[in-house]
Motif scaffolding. Structure first.
Motif, PDB file in Angstrom:
ATOM      1  N   ARG A   1     -45.946  13.427  14.528  1.00  0.00           N
ATOM      2  CA  ARG A   1     -47.347  13.667  14.832  1.00  0.00           C
ATOM      3  C   ARG A   1     -47.883  12.507  15.666  1.00  0.00           C
ATOM      4  O   ARG A   1     -47.313  11.417  15.659  1.00  0.00           O
ATOM      5  N   HIS A   2     -48.975  12.763  16.375  1.00  0.00           N
ATOM      6  CA  HIS A   2     -49.572  11.736  17.222  1.00  0.00           C
ATOM      7  C   HIS A   2     -50.912  11.283  16.624  1.00  0.00           C
ATOM      8  O   HIS A   2     -51.609  12.053  15.949  1.00  0.00           O
ATOM      9  N   THR A   3     -51.248  10.030  16.870  1.00  0.00           N
ATOM     10  CA  THR A   3     -52.485   9.470  16.343  1.00  0.00           C
ATOM     11  C   THR A   3     -52.981   8.364  17.255  1.00  0.00           C
ATOM     12  O   THR A   3     -52.188   7.719  17.953  1.00  0.00           O
ATOM     13  N   ASP A   4     -54.286   8.154  17.264  1.00  0.00           N
ATOM     14  CA  ASP A   4     -54.850   7.031  18.015  1.00  0.00           C
ATOM     15  C   ASP A   4     -55.379   5.955  17.069  1.00  0.00           C
ATOM     16  O   ASP A   4     -55.971   4.964  17.511  1.00  0.00           O
ATOM     17  N   LYS A   5     -55.161   6.141  15.763  1.00  0.00           N
ATOM     18  CA  LYS A   5     -55.596   5.135  14.797  1.00  0.00           C
ATOM     19  C   LYS A   5     -54.562   4.015  14.710  1.00  0.00           C
ATOM     20  O   LYS A   5     -53.395   4.209  15.031  1.00  0.00           O
ATOM     21  N   LYS A   6     -54.987   2.849  14.230  1.00  0.00           N
ATOM     22  CA  LYS A   6     -54.139   1.659  14.315  1.00  0.00           C
ATOM     23  C   LYS A   6     -53.934   0.942  12.979  1.00  0.00           C
ATOM     24  O   LYS A   6     -53.572  -0.227  12.951  1.00  0.00           O
ATOM     25  N   THR A   7     -54.155   1.644  11.872  1.00  0.00           N
ATOM     26  CA  THR A   7     -54.007   1.025  10.558  1.00  0.00           C
ATOM     27  C   THR A   7     -53.085   1.881   9.691  1.00  0.00           C
ATOM     28  O   THR A   7     -53.150   3.109   9.742  1.00  0.00           O
TER      29      THR A   7
END
Length: 567
Positions: free
Chosen positions: A353-359
């Motif tokens: 899956r893709h995400t733009d979150k960084k935590t």
């Protein structure tokens, strides 16, 4: 601010972190059936490192090291790659080495039941000395959660201001000893594991080494290195339930997640990387903990379908892979998962899956009721201040074969069992424990006798010794000899030194942090220094030395500390 500045993974899937990540993205796994391996009568399914390749790699670029074991060489190879990545001067006084391993060189017992190379603290000293580092290494041996415990210890050691850098190494190799123990619990699947799936039937085991290098950024003037990750929060809780089974309410993992979510906004969370062993009780427990923490809809994953359970390396390599994946904007898949097999929903998927979150959050659970978690995010410019605390001794106990003293006054000359009958007498589970646990248990009983039960919930237990559980290791090794193969799960569980902390937690319903560390010798000053570096923010800490060699050679020297934050 604590940041990750370099890393490495050596595993059957690759010799660098990047190579491991690429192979996982491509769906690769080297988990397969092994028949006759280590002389075992049963087939097992897992992933093994090419041992000759490791020896050849070490010989090709090392100087000396002839007396090093394969385990120690693998640790050094991984650390060498990470150290070279950031050009760290590893010999400097501001660098501390932290080693995470569940059983280290335990396989050497098959050739010599008294083999002194099985002392993990000695291995850690050899590894640090290879790089010219003379500081006392921190050795975390807390069963399956060791890799996260080592990171937590490193973060706290850096936060204390004593060190600038920490080289955190996690490693375990499989052996007849380890595999037979898990087989005795009927915990292993003879097919590739299926984390969280309705058809899961058990875990696979694997081998790996991983290294994280952490740096303390001390002032706002210092430049944060590009592509680094910063530590945000951590937690360690015992579930005070059972030494070999997780809490049915997910208590320990729930408390860990709750602590971390006091710092991390779940809306900023890309995913939770789970323990995901594919055993019935672990996966169910994690689903309950996520549900209770309000994270049932948050993306989650487990990586044991690619490697198997790599024991003391798991918390390190799974953290590294989570960093590299999230740095590329992806959430890695959970290999082997098809259809939900837990009571509560877990947002795991078998595809990327893709995400733009960084935590992200990484959690682990293990024998002895242990649970731990740690959270990282891409670096920002924030610089939290060092938190200082005072430590006051409010009670101390010393137990030897000759006498037992409490707060400096002799109270008994009984044996450990005699002490139990004299001061406790109503806890029959005592007689099932090994002698290391009996010794630690009695020390805790005497220290806590004046502490009301309601004030024991958040006590932290931080213990040290030299032998680990070597006495029980030797006894277990005798049960798996070729002419006497009958591995006992009841004995195997006590080959984990941290079980003593679990027994104390269960007895006292203590849900605080439980940790076990190893030193190469009894040294009260070193113990005090490490405790001041790695202790959690608990109001009471039960800590000290508890080591058992024989009926005539044992020592418990424990203290109950009251802590206070300095404004």
């Amino acid at each position: 601010m604590i940041t990750k500045i370099a890393d490495n993974i050596i595993s059957p899937l690759g010799l660098t972190s990047e190579e491991n990540l690429r192979n996982i993205i491509d769906g690769e796994s080297i988990i397969c059936r092994h028949e006759g391996a280590f002389g075992l009568p049963e087939i097992f399914c897992g992933s093994l490192i090419d041992r000759k390749m490791i020896s050849d790699m070490f010989a090709s670029h090392s100087i000396g090291g002839e007396d090093l074991t394969l385990f120690e060489k693998l640790c050094i190879l991984s650390a060498t790659e990470a150290i070279s990545e950031c050009s760290l001067q590893a010999e400097n006084d501001d660098v501390v080495f932290v080693l995470s391993s569940t059983k280290g060189n335990v396989d050497l017992l098959k050739d010599n039941i008294e083999d002194s190379r099985c002392y993990l603290a000695q291995s850690a000293k050899k590894i640090a000395a290879y790089f010219g580092n003379g500081n006392t290494p921190i050795v975390a041996s807390n069963a399956c959660i060791s890799g996260v415990c080592a990171q937590i210890a490193a973060v706290r050691a850096l936060s204390s201001g004593k060190y600038r850098y920490a080289v955190v190494i996690g490693c375990d190799l499989l052996s007849r000893f380890i595999i037979s123990g898990f087989q005795s619990f009927k915990a292993l699947s003879q097919d590739p594991c299926k984390p969280f799936d309705k058809d899961r039937i058990g875990l696979n085991l694997g081998e790996a080494a991983g290294t994280l290098i952490l740096e303390k950024v001390r002032s706002k003037k210092e430049e944060v290195k590009s592509n680094c990750w910063e530590f945000i929060a951590c937690s360690n809780h015992n579930d005070a339930n059972h030494i070999s089974g997780p809490s049915r309410t997910g208590e320990g993992s729930y408390r860990v997640l709750s602590d971390i979510l006091e710092v991390v906004d779940k809306d900023d969370l890309a995913f939770v990387n789970l323990h995901g062993t594919a055993t019935a009780y672990n996966d169910e427990m994690e689903s309950i903990a996520l549900h209770r923490a309000g994270l049932g809809d948050t993306p989650a994953n487990g990586l044991k379908g690619f490697y198997g359970h790599t024991l003391g390396a798991a918390g390190i390599i799974e953290t590294i892979l989570s960093m590299h994946a999230l740095g590329n904007g992806i959430i890695l898949p959970t290999r082997g998962f098809v259809e939900k097999g837990t009571t509560y929903d877990i947002a795991v998927k078998s595809e990327i899956r893709h995400t733009d979150k960084k935590t992200f959050i990484k959690i682990l659970s293990g024998f002895g009721g242990s649970n731990a978690g740690i959270a990282y995010r891409k670096c920002t410019e924030e610089r939290p201040e060092i938190v200082k605390r005072t430590f006051e001794t409010i009670a101390e106990v010393r137990i030897t074969p000759e006498a037992t003293s409490l707060n400096g006054e002799e109270i008994s000359n009984n044996s450990i069992t005699g002490l139990y009958r004299q001061f406790v007498g109503d806890y029959p589970k005592f007689f099932k424990m090994d002698y290391l646990c009996k010794l630690g248990f009695m020390g805790a009983e005497l220290l806590l006798k004046d502490i009301p039960v309601q004030e024991r919930e958040n006590i932290a237990v931080i213990l040290f010794n030299r032998n680990g559980s070597l006495i029980t290791d030797r006894n277990y090794q005798k049960t798996i000899a070729d002419d006497n193969y009958f591995p006992s799960p009841a004995l195997f569980v006590y080959t984990l030194a941290n079980i003593v902390t679990g027994e104390i937690a269960i007895r006292n319903k203590t849900y605080g942090e439980t940790s076990f560390y190893l030193l190469d010798e009894y040294n009260p000053k070193k113990i005090e220094d490490i405790v001041k570096c790695v202790a959690p923010a608990s109001p009471l800490i039960l800590t000290g030395w508890v080591d058992y060699n024989s009926y005539s050679d044992y020592l418990a020297e424990l203290k109950l500390l009251k802590t206070k934050q300095v404004e």
